[in-house]
Motif scaffolding. Structure first.
Motif, PDB file in Angstrom:
ATOM      1  N   VAL A 144      15.479  -6.287  -5.335  1.00 17.68           N
ATOM      2  CA  VAL A 144      15.377  -5.341  -6.439  1.00 17.68           C
ATOM      3  C   VAL A 144      14.880  -4.019  -5.870  1.00 17.68           C
ATOM      4  O   VAL A 144      13.922  -3.981  -5.084  1.00 17.68           O
ATOM      5  N   ALA A 145      15.573  -2.930  -6.216  1.00 14.55           N
ATOM      6  CA  ALA A 145      15.248  -1.599  -5.710  1.00 14.55           C
ATOM      7  C   ALA A 145      14.832  -0.695  -6.853  1.00 14.55           C
ATOM      8  O   ALA A 145      15.293  -0.863  -7.997  1.00 14.55           O
ATOM      9  N   GLU A 170       9.831 -11.331 -10.190  1.00 16.94           N
ATOM     10  CA  GLU A 170       8.423 -11.716 -10.110  1.00 16.94           C
ATOM     11  C   GLU A 170       7.773 -11.281  -8.802  1.00 16.94           C
ATOM     12  O   GLU A 170       6.543 -11.335  -8.670  1.00 16.94           O
ATOM     13  N   HIS A 171       8.589 -10.846  -7.829  1.00 14.67           N
ATOM     14  CA  HIS A 171       8.042 -10.357  -6.566  1.00 14.67           C
ATOM     15  C   HIS A 171       7.698  -8.875  -6.610  1.00 14.67           C
ATOM     16  O   HIS A 171       7.273  -8.315  -5.598  1.00 14.67           O
ATOM     17  N   ILE A 172       7.894  -8.239  -7.756  1.00  9.70           N
ATOM     18  CA  ILE A 172       7.447  -6.856  -7.905  1.00  9.70           C
ATOM     19  C   ILE A 172       5.947  -6.872  -8.186  1.00  9.70           C
ATOM     20  O   ILE A 172       5.500  -7.352  -9.224  1.00  9.70           O
ATOM     21  N   ARG A 173       5.172  -6.369  -7.256  1.00  7.73           N
ATOM     22  CA  ARG A 173       3.718  -6.302  -7.418  1.00  7.73           C
ATOM     23  C   ARG A 173       3.228  -5.007  -6.752  1.00  7.73           C
ATOM     24  O   ARG A 173       2.909  -4.999  -5.563  1.00  7.73           O
ATOM     25  N   VAL A 174       3.208  -3.950  -7.527  1.00  8.66           N
ATOM     26  CA  VAL A 174       2.769  -2.651  -7.012  1.00  8.66           C
ATOM     27  C   VAL A 174       1.328  -2.417  -7.437  1.00  8.66           C
ATOM     28  O   VAL A 174       1.047  -2.337  -8.639  1.00  8.66           O
ATOM     29  N   PRO A 175       0.393  -2.325  -6.486  1.00 10.76           N
ATOM     30  CA  PRO A 175      -1.020  -2.097  -6.859  1.00 10.76           C
ATOM     31  C   PRO A 175      -1.197  -0.816  -7.658  1.00 10.76           C
ATOM     32  O   PRO A 175      -0.479   0.160  -7.464  1.00 10.76           O
ATOM     33  N   ARG A 176      -2.160  -0.835  -8.554  1.00  9.51           N
ATOM     34  CA  ARG A 176      -2.456   0.342  -9.367  1.00  9.51           C
ATOM     35  C   ARG A 176      -3.084   1.446  -8.504  1.00  9.51           C
ATOM     36  O   ARG A 176      -3.739   1.154  -7.497  1.00  9.51           O
ATOM     37  N   PRO A 177      -2.912   2.708  -8.913  1.00  8.19           N
ATOM     38  CA  PRO A 177      -3.538   3.801  -8.158  1.00  8.19           C
ATOM     39  C   PRO A 177      -5.051   3.684  -8.078  1.00  8.19           C
ATOM     40  O   PRO A 177      -5.658   4.136  -7.105  1.00  8.19           O
ATOM     41  N   THR A 178      -5.688   3.077  -9.106  1.00  8.54           N
ATOM     42  CA  THR A 178      -7.142   2.918  -9.084  1.00  8.54           C
ATOM     43  C   THR A 178      -7.486   1.438  -8.983  1.00  8.54           C
ATOM     44  O   THR A 178      -7.321   0.836  -7.944  1.00  8.54           O
ATOM     45  N   THR A 179      -7.966   0.860 -10.065  1.00  8.19           N
ATOM     46  CA  THR A 179      -8.292  -0.571 -10.088  1.00  8.19           C
ATOM     47  C   THR A 179      -7.474  -1.246 -11.176  1.00  8.19           C
ATOM     48  O   THR A 179      -6.873  -0.599 -12.030  1.00  8.19           O
ATOM     49  N   GLY A 180      -7.487  -2.567 -11.151  1.00  4.19           N
ATOM     50  CA  GLY A 180      -6.745  -3.324 -12.153  1.00  4.19           C
ATOM     51  C   GLY A 180      -5.662  -4.168 -11.509  1.00  4.19           C
ATOM     52  O   GLY A 180      -5.438  -4.133 -10.295  1.00  4.19           O
ATOM     53  N   ARG A 181      -4.985  -4.931 -12.341  1.00  9.10           N
ATOM     54  CA  ARG A 181      -3.926  -5.803 -11.852  1.00  9.10           C
ATOM     55  C   ARG A 181      -2.718  -4.996 -11.395  1.00  9.10           C
ATOM     56  O   ARG A 181      -2.447  -3.915 -11.936  1.00  9.10           O
ATOM     57  N   PRO A 182      -1.967  -5.508 -10.415  1.00 10.87           N
ATOM     58  CA  PRO A 182      -0.755  -4.793  -9.983  1.00 10.87           C
ATOM     59  C   PRO A 182       0.258  -4.700 -11.119  1.00 10.87           C
ATOM     60  O   PRO A 182       0.303  -5.543 -12.010  1.00 10.87           O
ATOM     61  N   ARG A 183       1.075  -3.669 -11.079  1.00 12.27           N
ATOM     62  CA  ARG A 183       2.154  -3.556 -12.062  1.00 12.27           C
ATOM     63  C   ARG A 183       3.292  -4.469 -11.632  1.00 12.27           C
ATOM     64  O   ARG A 183       3.752  -4.417 -10.481  1.00 12.27           O
ATOM     65  N   GLU A 232       0.820  -1.198   0.000  1.00  9.75           N
ATOM     66  CA  GLU A 232       0.000   0.000   0.000  1.00  9.75           C
ATOM     67  C   GLU A 232       0.860   1.257   0.000  1.00  9.75           C
ATOM     68  O   GLU A 232       0.544   2.248  -0.677  1.00  9.75           O
ATOM     69  N   VAL A 233       1.961   1.233   0.743  1.00  5.96           N
ATOM     70  CA  VAL A 233       2.884   2.368   0.743  1.00  5.96           C
ATOM     71  C   VAL A 233       3.471   2.565  -0.654  1.00  5.96           C
ATOM     72  O   VAL A 233       3.589   3.693  -1.149  1.00  5.96           O
ATOM     73  N   GLN A 234       3.829   1.461  -1.324  1.00  2.00           N
ATOM     74  CA  GLN A 234       4.347   1.553  -2.692  1.00  2.00           C
ATOM     75  C   GLN A 234       3.281   2.068  -3.645  1.00  2.00           C
ATOM     76  O   GLN A 234       3.579   2.847  -4.559  1.00  2.00           O
ATOM     77  N   ARG A 235       2.037   1.653  -3.451  1.00  2.00           N
ATOM     78  CA  ARG A 235       0.945   2.132  -4.310  1.00  2.00           C
ATOM     79  C   ARG A 235       0.796   3.642  -4.196  1.00  2.00           C
ATOM     80  O   ARG A 235       0.639   4.352  -5.201  1.00  2.00           O
ATOM     81  N   ARG A 282      14.697   2.392  -3.044  1.00  2.00           N
ATOM     82  CA  ARG A 282      13.740   1.807  -2.098  1.00  2.00           C
ATOM     83  C   ARG A 282      13.457   0.356  -2.470  1.00  2.00           C
ATOM     84  O   ARG A 282      13.367   0.034  -3.663  1.00  2.00           O
ATOM     85  N   PRO A 283      13.289  -0.543  -1.503  1.00  2.00           N
ATOM     86  CA  PRO A 283      13.064  -1.967  -1.813  1.00  2.00           C
ATOM     87  C   PRO A 283      11.714  -2.188  -2.494  1.00  2.00           C
ATOM     88  O   PRO A 283      10.673  -1.826  -1.958  1.00  2.00           O
ATOM     89  N   LEU A 284      11.751  -2.819  -3.681  1.00  5.21           N
ATOM     90  CA  LEU A 284      10.527  -3.162  -4.396  1.00  5.21           C
ATOM     91  C   LEU A 284      10.093  -4.596  -4.109  1.00  5.21           C
ATOM     92  O   LEU A 284       8.911  -4.888  -3.988  1.00  5.21           O
ATOM     93  N   GLY A 285      11.047  -5.497  -4.050  1.00  5.05           N
ATOM     94  CA  GLY A 285      10.756  -6.896  -3.769  1.00  5.05           C
ATOM     95  C   GLY A 285      12.030  -7.641  -3.459  1.00  5.05           C
ATOM     96  O   GLY A 285      13.118  -7.201  -3.840  1.00  5.05           O
ATOM     97  N   TRP A 286      11.913  -8.752  -2.764  1.00  6.89           N
ATOM     98  CA  TRP A 286      13.103  -9.519  -2.404  1.00  6.89           C
ATOM     99  C   TRP A 286      12.729 -10.962  -2.079  1.00  6.89           C
ATOM    100  O   TRP A 286      11.567 -11.279  -1.816  1.00  6.89           O
ATOM    101  N   VAL A 287      13.745 -11.806  -2.124  1.00  2.98           N
ATOM    102  CA  VAL A 287      13.595 -13.226  -1.824  1.00  2.98           C
ATOM    103  C   VAL A 287      14.736 -13.620  -0.900  1.00  2.98           C
ATOM    104  O   VAL A 287      15.878 -13.176  -1.081  1.00  2.98           O
ATOM    105  N   LEU A 288      14.452 -14.464   0.083  1.00  4.20           N
ATOM    106  CA  LEU A 288      15.471 -14.957   1.007  1.00  4.20           C
ATOM    107  C   LEU A 288      15.865 -16.382   0.620  1.00  4.20           C
ATOM    108  O   LEU A 288      15.007 -17.222   0.329  1.00  4.20           O
TER     109      LEU A 288
END
Length: 294
Positions: A147-148, A175-188, A80-83, A153-159
Motif C-alpha cells: 500500500v502506497a 493493517e501494516h500501516i502504522r505511522v507514529p504520531r508527531p507527538t505522543t499517542g497511538r500510531p495512525r 521514523e522517516v514516515q513520522r 511512497r511505500p506505507l506498508g507491505w506483506v510478502l
C-alpha cells in the motif's frame, strides 16, 4: 564513488536514526559506508561477496544488515522517516494498494519450504513457514502486497508466495500501516481513502473498510455487475467522481517502478523473507527521504 544512494543531505536525516554502539567489544565501522554497501548490493543485484572493498569487509556488512533485519531496526527506521514526513504535512492519506511479483533466483530457493517459523503476518520480522516463496505460472515467485501513500511512497507491505490471491491479503496489508504520531499517542493506522483495482472488490473487503470508516474507490468486476442484475441489490457508487479519483491509483504502480529499479528487489536472491523485507525497507526509507527533500 561516482554513484551513491546516500548523499550528504540523505545522511543528515539517516544518521540520527542509526543504532548506537552498545555492548560490543569492537566498535562498528562507519555506518554510512556500510549502508552505502548494502544499497550497492541491492541496487545492482550482486552477491554479497562481490560488494566492493571500499565499503568495508563484505561479511561485516552482511552480518550488520542481517542483525538489523532480525531485530526490526529497518522497520523502526522507516517508521521514523514516515513520522517525520507526516509531521511536516507531506504524507497523503489517500492510499493505493496492489501487488507485484518478483522472480526468485535459484540461489534464493535453496531452503526447504517448511523450515520457516510462524505464519503470523502481524509480526513483520517473523519468518513465514514457506519463506514467502510459492510456485505460480511464472515458476518460483514471491509476491509483494503493498500500500502506497498518495505520493507513491511505500506505507506498508506483506510478502507471500506468488500463488496467493490479492483480495485475500487486502486487510492484512492495510493493517501494516502504522505511522507514529508527531507527538505522543497511538500510531495512525487508518487512511482517509483506499483506491484499488478489480482484484479487490469482495464484499468482505468492502465491509471491513466500511466498519472502520475508510472510504473506498474500488470498481466492480463484470461478473459481479452481471450477478447484481439477476439479484438486484444496492449498487456500488462508481460515477464520474469515483472515476476521477480512480485515476490516482497509478501512484502504487509508480512506487513499484521505483522499488524495482533496485535489481536485488526486482529479482529476489535472499533465502529468507526477513532479509528480503529488510531490503525493501532500506529502499523505501531512501525513497521517502529523497521525496521529502526534493
Amino acid at each position: 564513488m561516482t554513484r551513491c544512494e546516500v548523499s550528504d543531505e540523505v545522511w543528515a536525516v539517516l544518521e540520527p536514526l542509526m543504532p548506537m554502539v552498545r555492548g560490543r567489544s569492537r566498535p562498528w565501522t562507519d555506518h554510512r559506508l556500510a549502508v552505502e554497501g548494502m544499497a550497492w548490493k541491492y541496487r545492482t543485484g550482486a552477491p554479497w561477496r562481490d560488494v566492493p572493498e571500499r565499503f568495508g569487509k563484505w561479511n561485516s556488512i552482511y552480518k550488520r544488515f542481517t542483525r538489523w533485519a532480525q531485530d526490526g531496526t529497518w522497520d523502526r527506521l522507516l517508521a521514523e522517516v514516515q513520522r517525520q514526513s507526516d509531521a511536516a504535512g507531506k504524507l497523503d492519506w489517500v492510499v493505493s494498494i496492489d501487488s507485484t511479483i518478483a522472480r526468485v533466483h535459484q540461489d534464493g530457493a535453496t531452503l526447504r519450504r517448511d523450515t520457516g517459523g510462524s505464519s503470523n503476518h502481524k509480526n513483520p520480522w517473523s519468518e513465514p513457514p514457506d519463506h514467502a516463496i510459492g510456485r505460480s505460472r511464472g515458476g518460483l515467485t514471491c509476491k509483494v502486497h503493498l500500500v502506497a501513500d498518495g505520493r507513491g511512497r511505500p506505507l506498508g507491505w506483506v510478502l507471500t508466495g506468488g500463488n496467493v490471491n490479492d483480495t485475500t491479503m487486502m486487510t492484512t496489508v492495510l493493517e501494516h500501516i502504522r505511522v507514529p504520531r508527531p507527538t505522543t499517542g497511538r500510531p495512525r493506522i487508518r487512511p482517509d481513502r483506499v483506491i484499488a483495482d478489480k482484484g479487490y472488490p469482495s464484499k468482505a473487503n468492502r465491509a471491513w473498510l466500511r466498519a472502520r470508516g475508510i472510504a473506498a474507490t474500488i470498481p466492480e468486476r463484470d461478473d459481479q455487475i452481471a450477478h447484481r442484475r439477476k439479484q438486484p441489490g444496492r449498487p456500488i457508487d462508481f460515477g464520474d467522481e469515483q472515476r476521477t479519483r480512480y485515476r490516482g491509483r497509478n501512484v502504487v504502480e509508480r512506487c513499484f517502478n521505483q522499488l524495482k529499479r533496485w535489481r536485488g528487489i526486482a529479482m529476489r536472491s535472499d533465502k529468507t523473507a526477513r532479509n528480503y523485507r529488510a531490503a525493501i525497507s532500506l529502499a523505501a526509507a531512501l525513497i521517502w527521504i529523497k521525496s521529502d527533500l526534493g
